[in-house]
Motif scaffolding. Structure first.
Motif, mmCIF file in Angstrom:
data_model
loop_
_atom_site.group_PDB
_atom_site.id
_atom_site.type_symbol
_atom_site.label_atom_id
_atom_site.label_comp_id
_atom_site.label_asym_id
_atom_site.label_seq_id
_atom_site.Cartn_x
_atom_site.Cartn_y
_atom_site.Cartn_z
ATOM 1 N N LYS A 107 -18.309 -54.045 -25.349
ATOM 2 C CA LYS A 107 -18.915 -52.400 -25.177
ATOM 3 C C LYS A 107 -17.650 -52.156 -26.427
ATOM 4 O O LYS A 107 -18.368 -51.201 -27.539
ATOM 5 N N LYS A 108 -17.028 -52.772 -26.440
ATOM 6 C CA LYS A 108 -16.071 -52.503 -27.932
ATOM 7 C C LYS A 108 -16.694 -52.357 -29.826
ATOM 8 O O LYS A 108 -16.101 -51.177 -30.182
ATOM 9 N N ILE A 109 -17.135 -54.254 -29.439
ATOM 10 C CA ILE A 109 -17.559 -53.804 -30.722
ATOM 11 C C ILE A 109 -18.731 -53.561 -31.185
ATOM 12 O O ILE A 109 -19.062 -52.774 -31.845
ATOM 13 N N LEU A 110 -19.670 -53.249 -29.908
ATOM 14 C CA LEU A 110 -20.945 -52.355 -29.928
ATOM 15 C C LEU A 110 -20.490 -51.405 -30.619
ATOM 16 O O LEU A 110 -21.196 -50.250 -31.717
ATOM 17 N N GLU A 111 -19.620 -50.475 -29.763
ATOM 18 C CA GLU A 111 -19.221 -48.865 -30.410
ATOM 19 C C GLU A 111 -18.844 -49.164 -31.104
ATOM 20 O O GLU A 111 -18.333 -47.772 -32.065
ATOM 21 N N ALA A 112 -17.978 -49.456 -31.995
ATOM 22 C CA ALA A 112 -17.505 -50.211 -33.145
ATOM 23 C C ALA A 112 -19.042 -49.178 -34.406
ATOM 24 O O ALA A 112 -18.373 -49.306 -35.894
ATOM 25 N N ILE A 113 -20.465 -50.356 -34.159
ATOM 26 C CA ILE A 113 -20.983 -50.552 -34.961
ATOM 27 C C ILE A 113 -21.029 -48.862 -35.892
ATOM 28 O O ILE A 113 -21.670 -47.987 -34.313
ATOM 29 N N SER A 114 -21.418 -48.274 -36.742
ATOM 30 C CA SER A 114 -21.884 -47.060 -37.237
ATOM 31 C C SER A 114 -23.606 -47.098 -36.173
ATOM 32 O O SER A 114 -23.957 -47.639 -37.059
ATOM 33 N N PRO A 115 -23.221 -45.806 -35.606
ATOM 34 C CA PRO A 115 -25.132 -45.445 -34.962
ATOM 35 C C PRO A 115 -25.859 -45.875 -36.216
ATOM 36 O O PRO A 115 -27.084 -45.973 -35.622
ATOM 37 N N GLU A 116 -25.726 -45.046 -36.827
ATOM 38 C CA GLU A 116 -26.461 -45.480 -38.212
ATOM 39 C C GLU A 116 -27.361 -46.608 -38.941
ATOM 40 O O GLU A 116 -27.927 -47.078 -39.623
ATOM 41 N N LYS A 117 -26.165 -48.199 -38.432
ATOM 42 C CA LYS A 117 -26.768 -49.007 -38.628
ATOM 43 C C LYS A 117 -26.605 -50.006 -36.981
ATOM 44 O O LYS A 117 -27.048 -51.177 -37.595
ATOM 45 N N ASP A 118 -27.023 -49.102 -36.638
ATOM 46 C CA ASP A 118 -27.292 -49.724 -35.188
ATOM 47 C C ASP A 118 -28.750 -50.454 -34.752
ATOM 48 O O ASP A 118 -29.204 -49.341 -34.273
ATOM 49 N N VAL A 119 -28.550 -51.300 -36.106
ATOM 50 C CA VAL A 119 -29.747 -52.020 -35.409
ATOM 51 C C VAL A 119 -31.087 -52.407 -34.713
ATOM 52 O O VAL A 119 -31.900 -53.072 -34.166
ATOM 53 N N ASP A 120 -29.090 -52.899 -34.237
ATOM 54 C CA ASP A 120 -30.037 -53.371 -31.605
ATOM 55 C C ASP A 120 -30.506 -52.481 -31.520
ATOM 56 O O ASP A 120 -30.928 -53.025 -29.975
ATOM 57 N N GLY A 121 -29.842 -50.977 -31.674
ATOM 58 C CA GLY A 121 -30.262 -50.142 -30.519
ATOM 59 C C GLY A 121 -29.028 -50.259 -29.373
ATOM 60 O O GLY A 121 -29.995 -49.346 -28.521
ATOM 61 N N LEU A 122 -28.720 -50.446 -29.297
ATOM 62 C CA LEU A 122 -27.312 -51.039 -27.911
ATOM 63 C C LEU A 122 -26.080 -50.231 -28.511
ATOM 64 O O LEU A 122 -25.295 -49.507 -27.025
ATOM 65 N N HIS A 123 -25.972 -49.238 -29.572
ATOM 66 C CA HIS A 123 -24.524 -48.652 -29.376
ATOM 67 C C HIS A 123 -24.703 -47.475 -28.293
ATOM 68 O O HIS A 123 -26.269 -46.802 -27.904
ATOM 69 N N VAL A 124 -23.549 -46.828 -27.408
ATOM 70 C CA VAL A 124 -23.591 -45.895 -26.413
ATOM 71 C C VAL A 124 -24.834 -43.932 -27.088
ATOM 72 O O VAL A 124 -25.664 -43.884 -26.590
ATOM 73 N N VAL A 125 -24.521 -44.650 -28.775
ATOM 74 C CA VAL A 125 -25.033 -42.787 -28.899
ATOM 75 C C VAL A 125 -26.644 -43.252 -29.428
ATOM 76 O O VAL A 125 -27.161 -42.385 -28.461
ATOM 77 N N ASN A 126 -26.876 -44.349 -29.389
ATOM 78 C CA ASN A 126 -28.350 -44.458 -29.235
ATOM 79 C C ASN A 126 -28.679 -44.700 -28.024
ATOM 80 O O ASN A 126 -30.135 -44.286 -27.961
ATOM 81 N N MET A 127 -28.542 -45.170 -27.171
ATOM 82 C CA MET A 127 -28.753 -45.086 -25.255
ATOM 83 C C MET A 127 -28.945 -44.237 -24.824
ATOM 84 O O MET A 127 -29.738 -43.825 -24.378
ATOM 85 N N GLY A 128 -27.908 -43.069 -25.518
ATOM 86 C CA GLY A 128 -27.498 -41.207 -24.536
ATOM 87 C C GLY A 128 -28.462 -40.436 -25.367
ATOM 88 O O GLY A 128 -29.431 -40.260 -24.168
#
Ligand code: NDP
Length: 283
Positions: A107-128
């Motif tokens: 969770k910590k690692i995925l949330e550190a990724i900028s949502p603009e670069k989150d090409v896996d779509g797993l960031h909490v912002v993109n999921m939200g």
């Protein structure tokens, strides 16, 4: 007898189209999309997945740059790398290959990724955003691939019943939300679902994402249903899905094989998201 949904072929068509987009980005904007991959530990399956992603990216002209760490690396070193990749202008997508070793909190690692670069779509912002129907910047790759395959059949989804078996954050849950966006009536099942067989028999679209070989039997499939098998299980060196393919294909109208169904689509969607990230950066 069901028609087979050829994920390999459909993914190939998507890759060919992406290769054109990549060439256009280079020609018009002198940009080459680059995907940074972080691989921690020595899980052989993860290493194979990463190699397949690198190969598929190279085929369409996307650059990859894989950062490999041994399993005893400290969480903060991975976080430092993610932060540095967030700042690098020529990196458009960041992917952390899961699972991570137990000592590292995904969770910590995925949330550190900028949502603009989150090409896996797993960031909490993109999921939200997906949850609220507000247009995630990137949709998660496997569920996106499933939606593509469903749309390729031409079967109308609106108002029909979808049953998704499996409620993981990477497949089942986001897929249920995406099917809702297509105005399906969605039931999300899991290991505590009572009488799974009866619930599955209601499905016009039945998706299995469990990780249990041949769990879904042919007589759980409604006559004429579309069956999508996300499961990948290795038995005696052979890959099998979560659906008992031979009996299910007798009742389904369309069905995906394993391998050659959802798997190639997951990688195609990752590349699509990476190209999208690069296109956004120029616009
Ligand atoms: P998870 O292990 O994270 O989730 C499995 C889900 O299945 C859980 O929700 C679990 O329920 C549910 N489940 C387990 N046993 C049963 C059962 N007997 N009846 C009903 N539900 C059950 O798996 P993933 O979502 O990560 O992956 C699922 C499968 O898809 C795996 O085979 C994986 O390899 C494959 N996969 C394939 C991809 C591809 O590109 N083709 C990509 C990603 C995954 P509960 O929540 O109650 O524990």
């Amino acid at each position: 007898m069901a028609k087979i949904i050829d994920g390999k072929k459909i993914a190939g068509e998507i890759r060919a189209e992406l290769a054109e987009r990549v060439a256009e980005l280079k020609e018009k904007h002198n940009i080459v999309p680059k995907l940074s991959v972080i691989l921690v530990g020595d899980d052989p399956a993860s290493a194979v997945y990463v190699r397949n992603k690198e190969k598929a990216c190279a085929e369409v002209g996307i650059l990859t740059d894989t950062h490999k760490f041994s399993s005893n690396i400290e969480e903060k070193e991975v976080l430092t790398l993610v932060e540095s990749l967030n700042r690098q202008k020529d990196v458009y997508g960041i992917l952390v290959q899961l699972p991570l070793p137990k000592e590292i909190d995904p969770k910590k690692i995925l949330e550190a990724i900028s949502p603009e670069k989150d090409v896996d779509g797993l960031h909490v912002v993109n999921m939200g955003k997906l949850l609220r129907g507000e247009g995630a910047l990137f949709l998660p790759c496997t569920p996106s691939g499933v939606i593509h395959l469903l749309l390729s059949t031409g079967v109308k989804l609106l108002g029909k019943e979808a049953v998704v078996v499996g409620r993981s954050n990477i497949v089942g849950k986001p897929l249920a939300l995406m099917l809702l966006e297509h105005h399906m009536t969605v039931t999300l099942c899991h290991s505590r679902t009572a009488d799974l067989a009866s619930v599955c028999r209601r499905a016009d679209v039945l998706v299995a994402a469990v990780g249990k070989p041949c769990l879904i039997k042919g007589d759980w499939v409604k006559e004429g249903a579309v069956v999508i098998d996300v499961g990948v299980n290795r038995i005696d060196g052979k890959l099998v899905g979560d659906v008992d393919f031979e009996s299910a294909k007798e009742r389904a109208s369309f069905i995906t094989p394993v391998p050659g169904g959802v798997g190639p689509m997951t990688i195609a969607m990752l590349m699509k998201n990476t190209v999208l990230a690069a296109k956004r950066a120029v616009s």
